[in-house]
Design an enzyme around this catalytic site. Structure first.
Site, PDB file in Angstrom:
ATOM      1  N   HIS A   1       0.832  -1.225   0.000  1.00  0.00           N
ATOM      2  CA  HIS A   1       0.000   0.000   0.000  1.00  0.00           C
ATOM      3  C   HIS A   1       0.856   1.260   0.000  1.00  0.00           C
ATOM      4  O   HIS A   1       1.897   1.329   0.653  1.00  0.00           O
ATOM      5  CB  HIS A   1      -1.029  -0.017   1.128  1.00  0.00           C
ATOM      6  CG  HIS A   1      -0.532   0.103   2.529  1.00  0.00           C
ATOM      7  ND1 HIS A   1      -0.368   1.311   3.164  1.00  0.00           N
ATOM      8  CD2 HIS A   1      -0.206  -0.832   3.446  1.00  0.00           C
ATOM      9  CE1 HIS A   1       0.064   1.109   4.411  1.00  0.00           C
ATOM     10  NE2 HIS A   1       0.158  -0.182   4.604  1.00  0.00           N
TER      11      HIS A   1
ATOM     12  N   ASP B   1       5.937   1.761   6.921  1.00  0.00           N
ATOM     13  CA  ASP B   1       4.640   1.113   6.728  1.00  0.00           C
ATOM     14  C   ASP B   1       3.853   2.008   5.777  1.00  0.00           C
ATOM     15  O   ASP B   1       3.325   3.021   6.207  1.00  0.00           O
ATOM     16  CB  ASP B   1       3.906   0.991   8.082  1.00  0.00           C
ATOM     17  CG  ASP B   1       2.459   0.557   7.949  1.00  0.00           C
ATOM     18  OD1 ASP B   1       1.735   0.664   8.952  1.00  0.00           O
ATOM     19  OD2 ASP B   1       2.042   0.118   6.860  1.00  0.00           O
TER      20      ASP B   1
ATOM     21  N   GLU C   1      -5.097   1.917   2.651  1.00  0.00           N
ATOM     22  CA  GLU C   1      -5.075   0.748   3.536  1.00  0.00           C
ATOM     23  C   GLU C   1      -5.311   1.204   4.973  1.00  0.00           C
ATOM     24  O   GLU C   1      -6.060   0.580   5.719  1.00  0.00           O
ATOM     25  CB  GLU C   1      -3.726   0.026   3.416  1.00  0.00           C
ATOM     26  CG  GLU C   1      -3.626  -1.291   4.173  1.00  0.00           C
ATOM     27  CD  GLU C   1      -3.212  -1.143   5.633  1.00  0.00           C
ATOM     28  OE1 GLU C   1      -2.839  -0.013   6.035  1.00  0.00           O
ATOM     29  OE2 GLU C   1      -3.286  -2.125   6.377  1.00  0.00           O
ATOM     30  N   GLU C   2      -4.696   2.314   5.308  1.00  0.00           N
ATOM     31  CA  GLU C   2      -4.722   2.766   6.701  1.00  0.00           C
ATOM     32  C   GLU C   2      -6.113   3.194   7.172  1.00  0.00           C
ATOM     33  O   GLU C   2      -6.330   3.373   8.366  1.00  0.00           O
ATOM     34  CB  GLU C   2      -3.743   3.941   6.898  1.00  0.00           C
ATOM     35  CG  GLU C   2      -2.292   3.602   6.598  1.00  0.00           C
ATOM     36  CD  GLU C   2      -1.644   2.703   7.666  1.00  0.00           C
ATOM     37  OE1 GLU C   2      -2.327   2.310   8.639  1.00  0.00           O
ATOM     38  OE2 GLU C   2      -0.460   2.384   7.513  1.00  0.00           O
TER      39      GLU C   2
ATOM     40  N   HIS D   1       3.627   3.908  12.510  1.00  0.00           N
ATOM     41  CA  HIS D   1       2.536   4.814  12.884  1.00  0.00           C
ATOM     42  C   HIS D   1       3.000   5.933  13.809  1.00  0.00           C
ATOM     43  O   HIS D   1       2.207   6.581  14.474  1.00  0.00           O
ATOM     44  CB  HIS D   1       1.338   4.065  13.514  1.00  0.00           C
ATOM     45  CG  HIS D   1       0.556   3.274  12.507  1.00  0.00           C
ATOM     46  ND1 HIS D   1      -0.746   2.913  12.694  1.00  0.00           N
ATOM     47  CD2 HIS D   1       0.895   2.785  11.295  1.00  0.00           C
ATOM     48  CE1 HIS D   1      -1.168   2.228  11.629  1.00  0.00           C
ATOM     49  NE2 HIS D   1      -0.190   2.138  10.768  1.00  0.00           N
TER      50      HIS D   1
END
Lengths: 359, 344, 331
Positions: B61, B170, B199-200, B310
């Site tokens: 992603h 990520d 995606e998140e 994150h």
């Protein structure tokens, strides 16, 4: 068309998620005259098709969605001469104590969500909201009688007549999201005299309040080229921060964020400006809690937009909005649809730094 | 490294355009075709050297967690909402970049001298934080942004010997691995490299990409939880830097297909590639959406261990990156239709 | 039917690892179906063809049970676990775990911050009698189910995994008892229900039935001070679902089930379940939507190792299912 009487009829009809028959009848009554064809699908969504005038077949399709289901309650246990219940959709339980209701058993029974009198409660008890499992409904019937008319699984709606306030504001139940259904009717009405090339699928969806379930299935069945969901948005009111709210009487809000196709957003904004329809912007940083969420991720993905009608006191029987905002929303939809060319290009183009990525 | 350009790129969920451009430039000469769908996913295709019709999708992603500016207050401070699951505790006193002009802003933080002791053990919720861009009034601030403008953490990529540091590993590391895989094709199947969006915020891009590609097997490449720092208790680190690519058996979003797990495992053993198993049960990935497309897709997530995801700064190991590319290339070269044909 | 139930409940089968249950059911239904296949997610699908005049009906009961997956083996050989599905630590502490290879472990718990606290998952561990990481027979990623043998308590049957092996048993028995049907009936023994109705989603997509009915357990309100008040009770017959935490049964399907029960003198109760859902939720929103209902077996102590159902309710559940399938569907 006269918006206020239609909105009143929608608001006062009953149609809890999964049991939308009565309100569907009201919607059908109006939509049928404004469309070429109306049908009901397997889930109960009401789908009205108004064909476009474009000559090339197949014509492209735009789907409009406003949900006709309302939150409500459902009987879980009959205890002594009273009804225990749980919710269908999300309530603030603090709004329920002392609320009048209608129980839809073998016949419709007026009732009230009773509560223990404050005189007999301790100070501690009086300072805590009563959890839903401890509330009960009183319809005034003795147990034997009650069991003949009501059974486990019967639906309960809030009893709240439509009320007109000052300045064109109105208050009632289920404006979430029947105000959108009314706006869609305004749009279809305007399209009687406005030419439009695309086919319009106007859908009064079901079961939005319990998981966008009608939108998932109706979008799949229609497979539109683009979709616009219309829902209600949080209007500024005491207790709601500016980050999360839009303003009453300033027109519908165009949602902006991952759930919204950037070209749909741009085009709606452009049309609003050109035709001087007041609009605002609503920031939505993820999947919205509306039919737009379901529409965007169905099949191979649908270019989707969301219009929000500003609303105070959402999910209470005294939802409050400005009728003008409903009309403006309908006008924006109609104007947008009328401006859609058959070759309107929705192909995704990565925005470069020069063009800017913001709203 | 392509990871540097990808990590530095601006790409919160819903605004992945710059990442999309980098990815397209990197892969366009190594694929037969590519297209961008209605959610901004980049879906590419390269015909295989064998097994025509056997479709394999590999996904990573493009989006990162970030912010959207909602309004300015009367002192010219910007208020925002989060995009994706950012830990509020990582926010105070950080720097962000806003919008197309990458305007810098700082997350305002009360001086410690003026905070009471019992204030200091409370987490400040993000809706009480504000961003200072240097504006002195609401009117001045409103000229500097539009409502809904996106922002990301301001972190520059750096190499620290064997490790690298940057934002958004990520899942830019997943994208970097996928770019490498594309460059080393073709493979013995119809190859669909897919760079997904959003995606998140709920695996949104992957869901529609899975539906439209409908592969026979899928791999999802991630930068995953790596909790290998010091702890008081003897607890799982989820994954560890330096121990190689992490194979997922199960996370909260998917139970990996056992046949594909076995294939990856056997490949690693046969080729002497270090590998580890990700602690089962934690986290979710695009695999959660892809494996449920239509009648179901055998899927497995393979990840590069990434510390501090994150948060504004993530860290990973170069050897893990290289070994993940090696493992994926070898596994894909061994992937034939009979691996996923029979249910065991 | 008790032996079939016993075999089913005592088989190992947490979500994603249903193969032993699938193999057992395949044996039990051999010669009863016209076609049997297993799909990508491991759903076992048995088709019993009708005479061509009826509908395409999908029935679904899930084979998977809740369980645990080993997330870590510590230095001393104690296992740390993460849940598979909705595991309540309160119901499992000091109980037993059975691993796929037959190893049995005991669920222990560390000292809690407050003695009355419900232990959080990360304070639990499994003790298989190992003394170190090296001699531990269980490794990272191994999967276990909670273990109890089935016991009969009067008319009640108590076991682990009644949820939803009892539903599987109802479908197997219905297949045995069904003499003829106008419908093409897909008996789906689904996978991964406990982790998100995953098997039902993909199997329903592939079958695209005209009508769906799930068979699963529901809670009952007939024990002292139940967590949620419910009218459902053991011994009052199978329950016809009106609503649960994830869906509202399609009203005409629910009404058809009620009419069928009444016409055949089968006791039944109406069910509103506040928390929890079933495969029916997934089936109903497949593609353009499928009318769906659910036949529930009232069950006490759901998601514990002692799930308890009334045997008569199960038998009546089978009778109702057979009656539903034997005649035309009234829309």
């Amino acid at each position: 068309m006269e918006v206020t009487p239609f909105l009143k009829a929608l608001s006062e009809a009953s149609g809890v998620s999964g049991y939308e028959d009565e309100v569907r009848g009201v919607v059908q009554g109006t939509f049928a005259a404004l469309a070429d064809q109306v049908r009901t699908d397997a889930m109960g969504n009401l789908i009205a098709l108004k064909r476009g005038s474009g000559s090339q077949e197949p014509r492209r399709r735009i789907m409009l969605a406003g949900h006709m289901d309302e939150i409500g309650l459902i009987v879980t246990v009959i205890e002594k001469g009273f009804l225990r219940f749980t919710q269908v959709g999300g309530f603030d339980v603090r709004t329920l104590m002392g609320q009048q209701v209608v129980v839809h058993g073998r016949r419709e029974l007026p009732g009230v969500i009773g509560c223990r009198p404050p005189h007999v409660l301790s100070r501690e008890e009086r300072n805590k909201p009563v959890p839903m499992e401890e509330l009960f409904i009183d319809v005034g019937l003795p147990k034997g009688e009650l069991e003949k008319v009501v059974q486990v699984g019967d639906l309960i709606t809030l009893r709240r007549p439509f009320t007109e306030l000052q300045n064109g504001l109105v208050s009632g139940k289920a404006f979430d999201d029947r105000a959108a259904v009314a706006a869609i009717a305004v749009c279809l009405d305007a399209l009687q005299t406005l030419q439009h090339k695309w086919d319009v699928f106007a859908v009064a969806t079901v079961q939005e309040e319990v998981g966008l379930r009608g939108a998932l299935t109706s979008t799949y069945g229609i497979a539109p080229d683009a979709g616009i969901a219309i829902d209600v948005g949080f209007a500024s009111q005491p207790g709601v921060s500016e980050s999360h709210s839009i303003e009453l009487n300033k027109g519908p809000a165009l949602a902006f964020g991952p759930n919204i196709h950037p070209l749909m957003f741009e085009e709606l904004k452009r049309v609003a400006e050109e035709f001087e329809i007041p609009v605002q912007v609503e920031v939505a940083p993820g999947g919205t809690g509306t039919d737009a969420n379901a529409m965007q991720i169905t099949r191979e993905g649908i270019p989707t937009a969301l219009l929000s009608i500003p609303l105070r006191n959402m999910h209470t029987p005294v939802e409050t909005l400005s009728v003008k905002d409903v009309t403006r929303t309908g006008r924006l939809l109609a104007t947008f649809i009328a401006s859609l060319e058959p070759d309107f290009d929705l192909a995704w183009k990565p925005r470069t730094e020069q063009e800017g990525e913001g709203a | 490294m392509i990871l540097e350009a990808l990590s530095n790129a601006f790409g919160p969920s819903g605004c992945e355009d710059q990442v999309c451009q980098i990815v397209i430039d990197a892969i366009k000469d190594h694929v037969d075709e590519y297209r961008i769908d209605h959610l901004g996913n980049v879906i590419a295709f390269r015909k295989g050297t064998a097994n025509p019709g056997f479709k394999v999708m590999v996904a990573a992603h493009m989006d990162e967690v970030g912010f959207m500016i909602t309004h300015a207050d009367e002192s010219g401070m910007l208020h925002f909402v989060k995009v994706g699951g950012i830990d509020d505790r990582t926010l105070p006193a950080k720097v962000v970049r806003i919008g197309a002009k990458r305007m810098p802003g700082v997350l305002v933080s009360k001086p410690v001298h003026l905070t009471l002791r019992n204030e200091r053990n409370k987490v400040i919720p993000s809706d009480q934080l504000v961003i200072d861009v240097g504006a002195t009034s609401r009117a001045e601030a409103e000229k500097l942004f539009t409502k809904g403008e996106y922002a990301v953490f301001d972190t520059a990529f750096e190499e620290w010997g064997e490790l690298v540091k940057g934002k958004a590993f990520d899942d830019r590391v997943g994208c970097a691995v996928l770019v490498e895989l594309v460059a080393r094709g073709p493979y013995p199947f119809d190859f669909y490299p897919v760079f997904t969006t959003m995606e998140e915020v709920g695996l949104r891009g992957a869901r529609v990409a899975g539906y439209s590609v409908m592969p026979d097997a899928a791999f999802v490449l991630e930068g995953t939880i790596c909790d290998d720092g010091p702890k008081d208790k003897d607890l799982s680190p989820t994954t560890e830097v330096g121990k190689g690519p992490a194979i997922s058996v199960m996370d909260r979003s998917v139970i990996a297909d056992r046949r594909l797990v076995r294939l990856a495992l056997e490949t690693a053993e046969a080729e002497g590639i270090p590998y580890q198993f990700k602690q089962p049960g934690k986290g979710g990935t695009d695999a959660g959406a892809i494996h449920l497309a239509q009648t179901g897709v055998p899927t497995v997530p393979i990840s590069v261990p990434s510390r501090y995801i994150h948060s504004p700064v993530s860290v990973l190991g170069k050897s893990d990156f290289d070994n993940t590319v090696r493992l994926m290339v070898s596994t894909l070269q061994r992937l034939t239709p009979d691996v996923v044909a029979e249910r065991d | 039917m008790k032996e079939t139930i016993r075999k089913l409940v005592e088989t190992f089968g947490p979500s994603g690892y249903e193969h032993q249950v699938s193999a057992l059911i395949k044996q039990e239904i051999a010669d009863l179906a016209d076609e049997v296949r297993t799909d990508t997610l491991g759903n076992l699908i048995a088709l019993k063809k009708g005479d061509g005049t009826g509908k395409k009906i999908m029935l679904s009961a899930h084979m998977d049970e809740i369980g645990v997956i080993v997330s870590y083996v510590d230095e001393k050989g104690f296992l740390r676990i993460n849940p598979i599905g909705g595991v309540r630590t309160l119901y499992e502490v000091m109980g037993r775990v059975l691993f796929e290879d037959g190893t049995v472990g005991v669920i222990g718990v560390e000292k809690l911050d407050k003695p009355d606290q419900i232990p959080p998952m990360d304070k639990l561990y499994v003790d298989v009698g190992a003394t170190s990481r090296q001699d531990c027979p269980v490794k990272l990623g191994d999967v276990g189910c909670f273990w109890q043998p089935m016991v009969e308590v009067g008319d009640y049957l108590t076991a682990k995994a009644m949820d939803d092996r009892i539903g599987c048993a109802v479908l197997v028995q219905a297949m045995r008892d069904l003499e003829s049907t106008p419908h093409d009936v897909y008996f789906v023994f689904s996978t991964q229900e406990e982790v998100g109705l995953r098997g039902a989603m993909t199997s329903a997509y592939g079958i695209k039935p005209d009508l769906g009915v799930a068979v699963d357990v529901t809670l009952s309100g007939d024990t002292p001070e139940p967590v949620v008040k419910m009218a459902t009770a053991l011994g009052k017959g199978p329950a016809i679902k009106v609503k649960d935490g994830g869906m509202l049964a399609t009203p005409w399907v629910k009404d058809w089930m009620v009419k069928t029960a009444e016409a055949n003198d089968i006791p039944y109760q109406l069910e509103v379940l506040v928390g929890g859902t079933t495969d029916a939720r997934a089936i109903q929103t497949t593609q353009a939507g499928i009318p769906t209902g659910c036949l529930s077996i009232p069950c006490r102590y759901v998601h514990s190792p002692s799930e308890t159902v009334g045997y008569q309710d199960v038998l009546n559940g089978v009778r109702l299912m057979v009656a539903m399938l034997s005649g035309p569907v009234e829309m």
